[in-house]
Design a protein around this motif. Structure first.
Motif, PDB file in Angstrom:
ATOM      1  N   GLN A  26       0.845  -1.195   0.000  1.00 59.76           N
ATOM      2  CA  GLN A  26       0.000   0.000   0.000  1.00 59.76           C
ATOM      3  C   GLN A  26       0.873   1.234   0.000  1.00 59.76           C
ATOM      4  O   GLN A  26       1.891   1.291   0.689  1.00 59.76           O
ATOM      5  CB  GLN A  26      -0.898  -0.006   1.241  1.00 59.76           C
ATOM      6  N   VAL A  27       0.461   2.235  -0.770  1.00 60.93           N
ATOM      7  CA  VAL A  27       1.280   3.430  -0.908  1.00 60.93           C
ATOM      8  C   VAL A  27       0.506   4.633  -0.359  1.00 60.93           C
ATOM      9  O   VAL A  27      -0.346   5.191  -1.049  1.00 60.93           O
ATOM     10  CB  VAL A  27       1.660   3.661  -2.388  1.00 60.93           C
ATOM     11  N   PRO A  28       0.757   5.035   0.874  1.00 60.64           N
ATOM     12  CA  PRO A  28       0.081   6.230   1.412  1.00 60.64           C
ATOM     13  C   PRO A  28       0.499   7.467   0.624  1.00 60.64           C
ATOM     14  O   PRO A  28       1.569   7.495   0.018  1.00 60.64           O
ATOM     15  CB  PRO A  28       0.595   6.307   2.854  1.00 60.64           C
ATOM     16  N   THR A  29      -0.368   8.479   0.676  1.00 61.45           N
ATOM     17  CA  THR A  29      -0.127   9.683  -0.111  1.00 61.45           C
ATOM     18  C   THR A  29       1.180  10.364   0.266  1.00 61.45           C
ATOM     19  O   THR A  29       1.924  10.828  -0.585  1.00 61.45           O
ATOM     20  CB  THR A  29      -1.283  10.669   0.110  1.00 61.45           C
ATOM     21  N   ALA A  30       1.444  10.424   1.556  1.00 62.00           N
ATOM     22  CA  ALA A  30       2.601  11.204   1.996  1.00 62.00           C
ATOM     23  C   ALA A  30       3.631  10.328   2.665  1.00 62.00           C
ATOM     24  O   ALA A  30       4.198  10.695   3.676  1.00 62.00           O
ATOM     25  CB  ALA A  30       2.139  12.300   2.946  1.00 62.00           C
ATOM     26  N   GLY A  31       3.863   9.152   2.116  1.00 62.08           N
ATOM     27  CA  GLY A  31       4.851   8.314   2.786  1.00 62.08           C
ATOM     28  C   GLY A  31       5.274   7.144   1.925  1.00 62.08           C
ATOM     29  O   GLY A  31       4.720   6.902   0.863  1.00 62.08           O
ATOM     30  N   PRO A  32       6.262   6.407   2.406  1.00 57.85           N
ATOM     31  CA  PRO A  32       6.755   5.254   1.656  1.00 57.85           C
ATOM     32  C   PRO A  32       5.813   4.062   1.805  1.00 57.85           C
ATOM     33  O   PRO A  32       4.956   4.058   2.681  1.00 57.85           O
ATOM     34  CB  PRO A  32       8.104   4.973   2.330  1.00 57.85           C
ATOM     35  N   PRO A  33       5.978   3.061   0.939  1.00 57.90           N
ATOM     36  CA  PRO A  33       5.026   1.939   0.934  1.00 57.90           C
ATOM     37  C   PRO A  33       5.091   1.095   2.201  1.00 57.90           C
ATOM     38  O   PRO A  33       6.098   1.066   2.914  1.00 57.90           O
ATOM     39  CB  PRO A  33       5.453   1.092  -0.279  1.00 57.90           C
ATOM     40  N   LEU A  34       3.981   0.397   2.461  1.00 59.35           N
ATOM     41  CA  LEU A  34       3.896  -0.593   3.527  1.00 59.35           C
ATOM     42  C   LEU A  34       3.514  -1.916   2.901  1.00 59.35           C
ATOM     43  O   LEU A  34       2.728  -1.945   1.958  1.00 59.35           O
ATOM     44  CB  LEU A  34       2.778  -0.240   4.510  1.00 59.35           C
ATOM     45  N   VAL A  35       4.026  -3.012   3.462  1.00 59.95           N
ATOM     46  CA  VAL A  35       3.557  -4.332   3.061  1.00 59.95           C
ATOM     47  C   VAL A  35       2.784  -4.913   4.237  1.00 59.95           C
ATOM     48  O   VAL A  35       3.322  -5.030   5.335  1.00 59.95           O
ATOM     49  CB  VAL A  35       4.716  -5.281   2.697  1.00 59.95           C
ATOM     50  N   PHE A  36       1.532  -5.253   4.023  1.00 57.89           N
ATOM     51  CA  PHE A  36       0.679  -5.659   5.126  1.00 57.89           C
ATOM     52  C   PHE A  36       0.900  -7.108   5.525  1.00 57.89           C
ATOM     53  O   PHE A  36       0.917  -8.015   4.697  1.00 57.89           O
ATOM     54  CB  PHE A  36      -0.789  -5.389   4.783  1.00 57.89           C
ATOM     55  N   LEU A  37       1.023  -7.329   6.817  1.00 55.76           N
ATOM     56  CA  LEU A  37       1.302  -8.640   7.402  1.00 55.76           C
ATOM     57  C   LEU A  37       0.102  -9.121   8.222  1.00 55.76           C
ATOM     58  O   LEU A  37      -1.011  -8.610   8.078  1.00 55.76           O
ATOM     59  CB  LEU A  37       2.585  -8.570   8.239  1.00 55.76           C
ATOM     60  N   ALA A  38       0.337 -10.037   9.138  1.00 58.84           N
ATOM     61  CA  ALA A  38      -0.760 -10.783   9.763  1.00 58.84           C
ATOM     62  C   ALA A  38      -1.816  -9.915  10.455  1.00 58.84           C
ATOM     63  O   ALA A  38      -3.009 -10.189  10.355  1.00 58.84           O
ATOM     64  CB  ALA A  38      -0.188 -11.784  10.767  1.00 58.84           C
ATOM     65  N   ASP A  39      -1.405  -8.883  11.177  1.00 62.13           N
ATOM     66  CA  ASP A  39      -2.376  -8.069  11.926  1.00 62.13           C
ATOM     67  C   ASP A  39      -2.845  -6.856  11.126  1.00 62.13           C
ATOM     68  O   ASP A  39      -3.263  -5.854  11.698  1.00 62.13           O
ATOM     69  CB  ASP A  39      -1.758  -7.596  13.258  1.00 62.13           C
ATOM     70  N   HIS A  40      -2.825  -6.963   9.779  1.00 57.92           N
ATOM     71  CA  HIS A  40      -3.158  -5.783   8.975  1.00 57.92           C
ATOM     72  C   HIS A  40      -4.617  -5.386   9.141  1.00 57.92           C
ATOM     73  O   HIS A  40      -5.490  -6.230   9.365  1.00 57.92           O
ATOM     74  CB  HIS A  40      -2.833  -6.032   7.499  1.00 57.92           C
ATOM     75  N   PRO A  41      -4.885  -4.064   9.006  1.00 59.28           N
ATOM     76  CA  PRO A  41      -6.280  -3.618   9.047  1.00 59.28           C
ATOM     77  C   PRO A  41      -7.049  -4.200   7.873  1.00 59.28           C
ATOM     78  O   PRO A  41      -6.485  -4.474   6.819  1.00 59.28           O
ATOM     79  CB  PRO A  41      -6.178  -2.092   8.938  1.00 59.28           C
ATOM     80  N   VAL A  42      -8.348  -4.396   8.046  1.00 59.11           N
ATOM     81  CA  VAL A  42      -9.101  -5.101   7.014  1.00 59.11           C
ATOM     82  C   VAL A  42      -9.456  -4.208   5.843  1.00 59.11           C
ATOM     83  O   VAL A  42      -9.694  -4.699   4.746  1.00 59.11           O
ATOM     84  CB  VAL A  42     -10.366  -5.755   7.596  1.00 59.11           C
TER      85      VAL A  42
END
Lengths: 305, 234
Positions: free
Chosen positions: A248-264
Motif C-alpha cells: 500500500q502506498v500512502p499519499t505522503a509516505g513510503p510503501p507498507l507491506v501488510f502482514l498478519a495483523d493488517h487492518p481489514v
C-alpha cells in the motif's frame, strides 16, 4: 493470563523473561474481515507449522512467536518442545539444545531462546499446544484489533494442552527457516488492484529499486524505505478491503507491506501484492534488510474475458 | 483490469483475491456520490456472493465490503467469471432507498441510545450554521445503513449523512477517543467500539456494547443493518 486452565496439575509454562515481544499465535481468525477483525496468526506460518509438526501437534495448535530477542520459560512437567523460525541459541537449564528438532525436557526445566542470529521471529511449540483462551475461534494475539491474549509478561502462567499422543515427527534433519541472506531478500509480487492509479514507470521503479526494510515494522506491516512511486490518480480512495501482502502506498509516505495483523480496509491504493509464499520471508526481515521485488510468474486468477 | 468503469470492474488483488468495484451511483440532478446507494449495492453484491459460497458454487475465505467495492479473498482461479456475472447483476439492479429517505425494510434496525455530549458538538453546529439542538435533532432523525466495517473490530462506517452536511475530520486526531463515542467524518458516521486514537468529530456517546467476541453475533453493527441514534439524557 495468571489463571491457568490446567488439564493436569503442573501442565503449565511459566514466563520468566518474555523478551521484547512474545505472543501466542496459531492459524488466526480468517473469515471475519467483514466485521473489522484482522486475520492475525503466526506471521511466518511455515515455521510455526514446522514447529507443531516436530512435536506431533495438530496444525491448529497455538505456539509462541518471539521477536528478535527470544524469551525464557519454565515447564511444570516433562514436555516435548521444538524451536523453529529464526535461528537462535537454545538452552535447557543452561545446556545447549538443538534448534529445528524436537527436544524432551524434564519437569521444572528452564528453556531459554536467545536473540535471533538471523531473521527476526522464532517459534516455540510445546506438545499439546498453548492452551490460552480462544477468542473468535483462535488463540492468536491480534495486536491491532486487541483480541486474544496479551503479549507475555514475566510471571504469566500458560496452560498447556494434552499431547496428541502421536509423538514427535521422526526426523534427524533440522528444519530451516527462510531468512535474509547477506544480500537481503527477493520477494515475488503481482500487480495490485490499484496499479492503474500509478504511472507505468512506477511499476518499473517498484521492481528495479533497492528497497530497505524500515524501522517501522511490526506484526501489522513491514515498512519500506525507497523511491517515490508516482501516481496518475490523485483522488482519495474510498476505503476498500485489503489482502495479506498488499503493498500500500500512502499519499505522503513510503510503501507498507501488510502482514498478519493488517487492518481489514484501507484508503490508500495498493500497487502490488506479495506472493503468499513469501510472507514468511518478510516475517524474518529486520529493519535495514535490503529488499527487491520481482514479478513472479505466479499461478492464479485470470480476469474474466 | 476487465470491464469499463461504467459497468464496474473486476480487479485482481494478488493470485487469490478479487476486488469487485461498483461504478459510482450518480443520481440526478447534481451527480454527487451517494454513499447510501453505494452501500446498498455493495451489500446486495456481498450477500449474493455469500449465497453462492453457501451453495458451493464459489469458494471464498473472506467477503469484505468496502465503500464501493467487495473484496473476495481466497477464491479459486476459475471463479472470476461467476464473480463478474454477480457484479453485473449488482450493477444492473436498481438501488433502492436513495440518500436518507429511509431505505426499504430489509436489514434489522438497531437503535442506539445516545447521550449527545460530545466535545465536537459545538464545532459541528458551527460548521452546519445551526445551534447544537438542531445538530442533535438532525442526526437523530436520520436512518443510517452500515456500509462496511474496518479500522477496528466492530467499527462500522455508517452511510446516511447528506453530502451537504459533510464535515472534515479534526485537524489533529485525539490520542484517545472514549469507547462508545459517536462521530462524523466526511459523510460517514461511526461509533468507536473501543477506546482508540481518532480524528472524527464527536457528537456524543452510546453505552451499547458494539463488539463482543463471545456473542453469537460479535458485531452489533454488521454490514447491511440499519441504525438510528436515540437521544437520551446523560
Amino acid at each position: 493470563m495468571t489463571a491457568p486452565r490446567v488439564t493436569a496439575p503442573g501442565r503449565t509454562l511459566t514466563v520468566l523473561e518474555p523478551g521484547p515481544l512474545t505472543t501466542v499465535q496459531d492459524l488466526g481468525r480468517p473469515g471475519l474481515a467483514h466485521l473489522g477483525v484482522p486475520r492475525s496468526g503466526a506471521v511466518d506460518r511455515a515455521s510455526a507449522a514446522a514447529a507443531n509438526r516436530l512435536v506431533g501437534n495438530d496444525p491448529a495448535a497455538a505456539v509462541l512467536e518471539t521477536t528478535a530477542g527470544g524469551c525464557t520459560v519454565r515447564f511444570g512437567r516433562a514436555v516435548t518442545i521444538a524451536v523453529t523460525g529464526a535461528p537462535c541459541v537454545v538452552t535447557v537449564d543452561g545446556v545447549g539444545a538443538p534448534h529445528g528438532l524436537p527436544v524432551t525436557l524434564a519437569a521444572g526445566s528452564r528453556l531459554h531462546l536467545g536473540p535471533a542470529t538471523a531473521g527476526v521471529r522464532s517459534y516455540l511449540a510445546v506438545a499439546g499446544g498453548i492452551d490460552a483462551p480462544a477468542v473468535l475461534g483462535s488463540r492468536s494475539a491480534d495486536l491491532l484489533g486487541g483480541l486474544g491474549p496479551a503479549p507475555l509478561r514475566a510471571g504469566d502462567v500458560l496452560a498447556l494442552g494434552p499431547p496428541a499422543g502421536t509423538g514427535p515427527a521422526a526426523t534427524d534433519v533440522p528444519v530451516l527457516a527462510r531468512v535474509p541472506g547477506p544480500d537481503g531478500v527477493a520477494v515475488g509480487v503481482s500487480p495490485g488492484p490499484r496499479v492503474d492509479w500509478f504511472t507505468p514507470d512506477a511499476w518499473e521503479v517498484l521492481l528495479s529499486a533497492g528497497w530497505t526494510v524500515a524501522e517501522r515494522t511490526d506484526r501489522t506491516a513491514l515498512g519500506l524505505d525507497g523511491p517515490l512511486l508516482p501516481r496518475v490518480v490523485t483522488d482519495e480512495l474510498p476505503s476498500e478491503g485489503l489482502v495479506l501482502g498488499a503493498v500500500q502506498v500512502p499519499t505522503a509516505g513510503p510503501p507498507l507491506v501488510f502482514l498478519a495483523d493488517h487492518p481489514v480496509t484501507g484508503g490508500y491504493p495498493v500497487i502490488a501484492v506479495v506472493a503468499a509464499a513469501d510472507i514468511g520471508l518478510l516475517a524474518q526481515c529486520a529493519p535495514g534488510t535490503p529488499l527487491r521485488f520481482h514479478a513472479g510468474r505466479l499461478p492464479g486468477l485470470r480476469l474474466p474475458g | 483490469m476487465a470491464g469499463s468503469a461504467d459497468a464496474g470492474r473486476v480487479l485482481l488483488a494478488g493470485p487469490g483475491a478479487v476486488l469487485l468495484e461498483l461504478p459510482t451511483f450518480l443520481p440526478p440532478p447534481d451527480g454527487a456520490p451517494d454513499p447510501v446507494a453505494d452501500a446498498l449495492r455493495v451489500a446486495a453484491l456481498a450477500v449474493a456472493i455469500r449465497v453462492c459460497v453457501g451453495r458451493g458454487e464459489l469458494v471464498a475465505v473472506d467477503v469484505v465490503p468496502g465503500a464501493r467495492t467487495v473484496l473476495v479473498d481466497g477464491v479459486r482461479p476459475g471463479d472470476t467469471d461467476l464473480l463478474r456475472s454477480l457484479l453485473d447483476e449488482a450493477v444492473g439492479a436498481p438501488a433502492v432507498g436513495a440518500s436518507g429517505d429511509g431505505a426499504s425494510g430489509d436489514g434489522p434496525l438497531i437503535e442506539l441510545p445516545t447521550v449527545y455530549d460530545g466535545p465536537d458538538l459545538a464545532a459541528v453546529a458551527d460548521l452546519w450554521g445551526v445551534d447544537t439542538d438542531t445538530v442533535v435533532a438532525r442526526h437523530a432523525d436520520l436512518e443510517f445503513r452500515v456500509a462496511f466495517c474496518g479500522f477496528a473490530p466492530g467499527f462500522a462506517y455508517l452511510a446516511g449523512l447528506p453530502a451537504a452536511w459533510s464535515v472534515p475530520r479534526r485537524g489533529q486526531p485525539r490520542a484517545r477517543v472514549p469507547s462508545g463515542s459517536v462521530g462524523l467524518a466526511g459523510t460517514w458516521c461511526g461509533v468507536y467500539p473501543g477506546s482508540s486514537p481518532g480524528g472524527w468529530q464527536l457528537l456524543g456517546h452510546t453505552g451499547v456494547r458494539l463488539f463482543d467476541p463471545a456473542a453469537t453475533e460479535p458485531a452489533v453493527l454488521a454490514p447491511g443493518r440499519r441504525v438510528r441514534f436515540v437521544p437520551v439524557p446523560g
